[in-house]
Design a protein around this motif. Structure first.
Motif, PDB file in Angstrom:
ATOM      1  N   SER A  81       0.840  -1.193   0.000  1.00 27.56           N
ATOM      2  CA  SER A  81       0.000   0.000   0.000  1.00 27.56           C
ATOM      3  C   SER A  81       0.872   1.239   0.000  1.00 27.56           C
ATOM      4  CB  SER A  81      -0.922   0.011   1.232  1.00 27.56           C
ATOM      5  OG  SER A  81      -1.775  -1.109   1.228  1.00 27.56           O
ATOM      6  N   PRO A  82       0.503   2.267  -0.784  1.00 24.49           N
ATOM      7  CA  PRO A  82       1.324   3.485  -0.823  1.00 24.49           C
ATOM      8  C   PRO A  82       1.359   4.187   0.527  1.00 24.49           C
ATOM      9  CG  PRO A  82      -0.214   3.394  -2.666  1.00 24.49           C
ATOM     10  CD  PRO A  82      -0.630   2.319  -1.706  1.00 24.49           C
ATOM     11  N   LEU A  83       2.559   4.405   1.039  1.00 27.88           N
ATOM     12  CA  LEU A  83       2.771   5.159   2.268  1.00 27.88           C
ATOM     13  C   LEU A  83       3.738   6.277   1.956  1.00 27.88           C
ATOM     14  CD1 LEU A  83       3.291   2.206   4.766  1.00 27.88           C
ATOM     15  CD2 LEU A  83       1.213   3.526   4.433  1.00 27.88           C
ATOM     16  N   ALA A  84       3.373   7.483   2.303  1.00 30.59           N
ATOM     17  CA  ALA A  84       4.210   8.652   2.009  1.00 30.59           C
ATOM     18  C   ALA A  84       4.490   8.745   0.512  1.00 30.59           C
ATOM     19  CB  ALA A  84       5.520   8.581   2.788  1.00 30.59           C
ATOM     20  N   GLY A  85       3.486   8.353  -0.307  1.00 24.87           N
ATOM     21  CA  GLY A  85       3.622   8.499  -1.758  1.00 24.87           C
ATOM     22  C   GLY A  85       4.325   7.354  -2.435  1.00 24.87           C
ATOM     23  N   GLN A  92       8.694  -0.958  -3.299  1.00 27.22           N
ATOM     24  CA  GLN A  92       9.432  -0.295  -4.375  1.00 27.22           C
ATOM     25  C   GLN A  92      10.751   0.256  -3.855  1.00 27.22           C
ATOM     26  OE1 GLN A  92       8.746  -0.029  -7.732  1.00 27.22           O
ATOM     27  NE2 GLN A  92      10.806   0.870  -7.805  1.00 27.22           N
ATOM     28  N   ALA A  93      10.721   0.846  -2.663  1.00 32.71           N
ATOM     29  CA  ALA A  93      11.960   1.349  -2.072  1.00 32.71           C
ATOM     30  C   ALA A  93      12.930   0.215  -1.786  1.00 32.71           C
ATOM     31  CB  ALA A  93      11.651   2.121  -0.792  1.00 32.71           C
ATOM     32  N   GLY A 138      12.796  11.144  -5.815  1.00 29.67           N
ATOM     33  CA  GLY A 138      11.598  10.756  -6.554  1.00 29.67           C
ATOM     34  C   GLY A 138      11.081   9.409  -6.100  1.00 29.67           C
ATOM     35  N   ASN A 139       9.777   9.186  -6.270  1.00 28.91           N
ATOM     36  CA  ASN A 139       9.171   7.937  -5.827  1.00 28.91           C
ATOM     37  C   ASN A 139       9.751   6.729  -6.539  1.00 28.91           C
ATOM     38  OD1 ASN A 139       7.514   9.256  -4.036  1.00 28.91           O
ATOM     39  ND2 ASN A 139       5.778   9.377  -5.430  1.00 28.91           N
ATOM     40  N   ASP A 140      10.238   6.911  -7.769  1.00 23.78           N
ATOM     41  CA  ASP A 140      10.801   5.789  -8.514  1.00 23.78           C
ATOM     42  C   ASP A 140      12.264   5.554  -8.191  1.00 23.78           C
ATOM     43  OD1 ASP A 140      11.473   8.221  -9.634  1.00 23.78           O
ATOM     44  OD2 ASP A 140      11.633   7.415 -11.670  1.00 23.78           O
ATOM     45  N   GLN A 141      12.881   6.413  -7.367  1.00 22.19           N
ATOM     46  CA  GLN A 141      14.299   6.270  -7.054  1.00 22.19           C
ATOM     47  C   GLN A 141      14.595   6.291  -5.551  1.00 22.19           C
ATOM     48  OE1 GLN A 141      15.716   9.653  -9.367  1.00 22.19           O
ATOM     49  NE2 GLN A 141      16.612   8.270 -10.887  1.00 22.19           N
ATOM     50  N   GLN A 142      13.637   6.562  -4.732  1.00 20.84           N
ATOM     51  CA  GLN A 142      13.883   6.695  -3.299  1.00 20.84           C
ATOM     52  C   GLN A 142      14.252   5.351  -2.685  1.00 20.84           C
ATOM     53  OE1 GLN A 142      10.661   7.768  -0.388  1.00 20.84           O
ATOM     54  NE2 GLN A 142      11.734   9.722  -0.418  1.00 20.84           N
ATOM     55  N   VAL A 143      15.254   5.367  -1.806  1.00 22.82           N
ATOM     56  CA  VAL A 143      15.712   4.143  -1.151  1.00 22.82           C
ATOM     57  C   VAL A 143      14.994   3.972   0.181  1.00 22.82           C
ATOM     58  CG1 VAL A 143      17.957   4.165  -2.292  1.00 22.82           C
ATOM     59  CG2 VAL A 143      17.656   5.384  -0.124  1.00 22.82           C
ATOM     60  N   LEU A 144      15.254   2.832   0.843  1.00 23.94           N
ATOM     61  CA  LEU A 144      14.539   2.512   2.072  1.00 23.94           C
ATOM     62  C   LEU A 144      14.758   3.549   3.165  1.00 23.94           C
ATOM     63  CD1 LEU A 144      14.822  -1.356   2.592  1.00 23.94           C
ATOM     64  CD2 LEU A 144      12.740   0.017   2.601  1.00 23.94           C
ATOM     65  N   THR A 145      15.988   3.969   3.360  1.00 22.03           N
ATOM     66  CA  THR A 145      16.257   4.924   4.428  1.00 22.03           C
ATOM     67  C   THR A 145      15.505   6.232   4.200  1.00 22.03           C
ATOM     68  OG1 THR A 145      18.280   5.472   3.215  1.00 22.03           O
ATOM     69  CG2 THR A 145      18.494   3.989   5.098  1.00 22.03           C
ATOM     70  N   GLY A 146      15.467   6.702   2.961  1.00 21.61           N
ATOM     71  CA  GLY A 146      14.720   7.918   2.659  1.00 21.61           C
ATOM     72  C   GLY A 146      13.235   7.742   2.876  1.00 21.61           C
ATOM     73  N   ASN A 147      12.717   6.563   2.526  1.00 24.39           N
ATOM     74  CA  ASN A 147      11.297   6.304   2.723  1.00 24.39           C
ATOM     75  C   ASN A 147      10.940   6.256   4.194  1.00 24.39           C
ATOM     76  OD1 ASN A 147       8.830   4.253   2.839  1.00 24.39           O
ATOM     77  ND2 ASN A 147       8.860   5.196   0.816  1.00 24.39           N
TER      78      ASN A 147
END
Length: 379
Positions: A162-166, A171-172, A323-332
């Motif tokens: 589910s999308p969290l914080a966009g 994906q992250a 960006g949502n398509d490039q953000q890593v786990l720590t950033g998320n």
């Protein structure tokens, strides 16, 4: 006689206790995070993870009554259930936040205009009035109940799909794998060649190169972030996976070359010289002799480099973007802390997902880590 070789030190018990303490300090928080990731938000906020297997009595959030009005025995009645019981047992309840425990289970409270409310221990309620309650604002009920242990996998389903914080954590997670795996393999390949050359090949300036590598170990990477990003932008690889791979490679090479060069320099010289007498080239010696013998050192650096790139935030923000398509786990996770800071169940599940892969890598390769770190200490 106290210094006889082979006699155990009198402080061996202190070493064992210290080791046990260090293991407990590392394992207990990790285990607690795992347990919390399977609990509901209400239970996390009301009790510690060590009480997850015990029945807990806590005050639940206020519940607004709702239901259909029916006529029964000359009175208007609204009946229903406060919550899905699941074994919960109400001990005290109230209709005011000032007195949330004014009544006991199965007691009847008199509200305004002669309306009465009865709440049972099982969580059912009955609201009765001599007149219709269609236009009445339904009261809130504050409940103190003993709830049994409750575990759920919904936290992981919500986090992964589910999308969290966009963006989904799934994906992250894939983005982080895309960054970490090449950023671990590339510096190992380059450093292995460089370490062999500095350890076993004679050429002018070798000692100077070794000194430069050692000096680069103490240079903070923050000094190189902006100049390196400008260089990447000039080359057209800024804010891309290729750019962050090259950045991690550059930052990891000094340590990799230093570790591998020291390990390779400690390998038996007779093996190398015999191979050269037999006509082997430097490349053949490197591939067939040095690399197999250097596997513990290679594995040691691989663990360090993978953990560093997996847990990195600063380099990812600078060289990859947000960006949502490039953000890593720590950033998320940073975004989740800002947008969903009260959802402890979401944060605990997300945090455990972020450390799951590093834990697997560490435990799978820890024997090589120890061998690589101790290499060369005993002849």
């Amino acid at each position: 006689m106290d210094n006889i070789a082979g006699k155990k030190s009198g402080l061996v018990w202190a070493v064992h206790l210290s080791t046990l303490l260090l293991v407990a300090l590392w394992v207990l928080p990790t285990f607690g995070l795992l347990v919390s990731s399977f609990r509901t938000g209400d239970q996390i906020s009301s009790s510690g993870w060590w009480r997850s297997l015990m029945t807990q009595e806590s005050q639940l959030p206020a519940i607004r009554l709702a239901g259909d009005e029916v006529q029964k025995d000359g009175a208007y009645v609204i009946e229903g259930q406060l919550f899905d019981g699941a074994g919960a047992e109400i001990s005290r309840w109230g209709t005011s936040s000032k007195e949330p425990e004014a009544y006991g289970a199965d007691e009847t409270a008199t509200l305004n205009d002669g309306v009465t409310l009865t709440v049972t221990a099982a969580g059912s309620f009955a609201l009765k009035s001599a007149a219709s309650m269609a236009d009445m604002r339904m009261p809130r009920v504050f409940v103190t109940a003993a709830t049994p242990p409750e575990f759920t996998t919904n936290n992981y389903s919500l986090v992964l799909f589910s999308p969290l914080a966009g963006q989904t954590i799934g994906q992250a997670f894939l983005n982080t794998l895309t960054v970490s795996i090449p950023a671990t393999i590339i510096p190992i390949l380059i450093a292995a060649f460089a370490a062999y050359a500095l350890a076993w090949m004679e050429f002018p300036g070798r000692a100077l190169l070794v000194a430069i590598v050692v000096g680069l170990l103490v240079v903070p990477l923050q000094l190189a972030l902006i100049p390196l990003l400008q260089l990447h932008n000039m080359m057209g690889i800024g804010k891309s996976y290729l750019g962050i791979w090259m950045a991690h490679t550059g930052f990891g090479l000094p340590l990799a070359i230093y570790l591998l060069r020291n390990y390779m320099a400690g390998l038996p010289r007779d093996i190398i010289e015999n191979a050269r007498v037999d006509g082997a080239t430097d490349f053949q010696i490197f591939v067939k002799i040095i690399l197999p013998l250097s596997f513990p050192a290679l594995a040691s650096f691989a663990i360090f480099q993978f953990l560093w790139t997996w847990n990195d935030l600063l380099v990812a923000l600078v060289f990859l973007g947000t960006g949502n398509d490039q953000q890593v786990l720590t950033g998320n996770l940073v975004n989740l802390m800002g947008s969903r800071g009260g959802d402890w169940e979401i944060l605990s599940a997300s945090a455990f997902i972020s450390i799951a892969i590093p834990l697997v890598v560490f435990f799978a390769m820890q024997k090589y880590l120890v061998r690589g770190l101790l290499a060369g200490s005993v002849k």
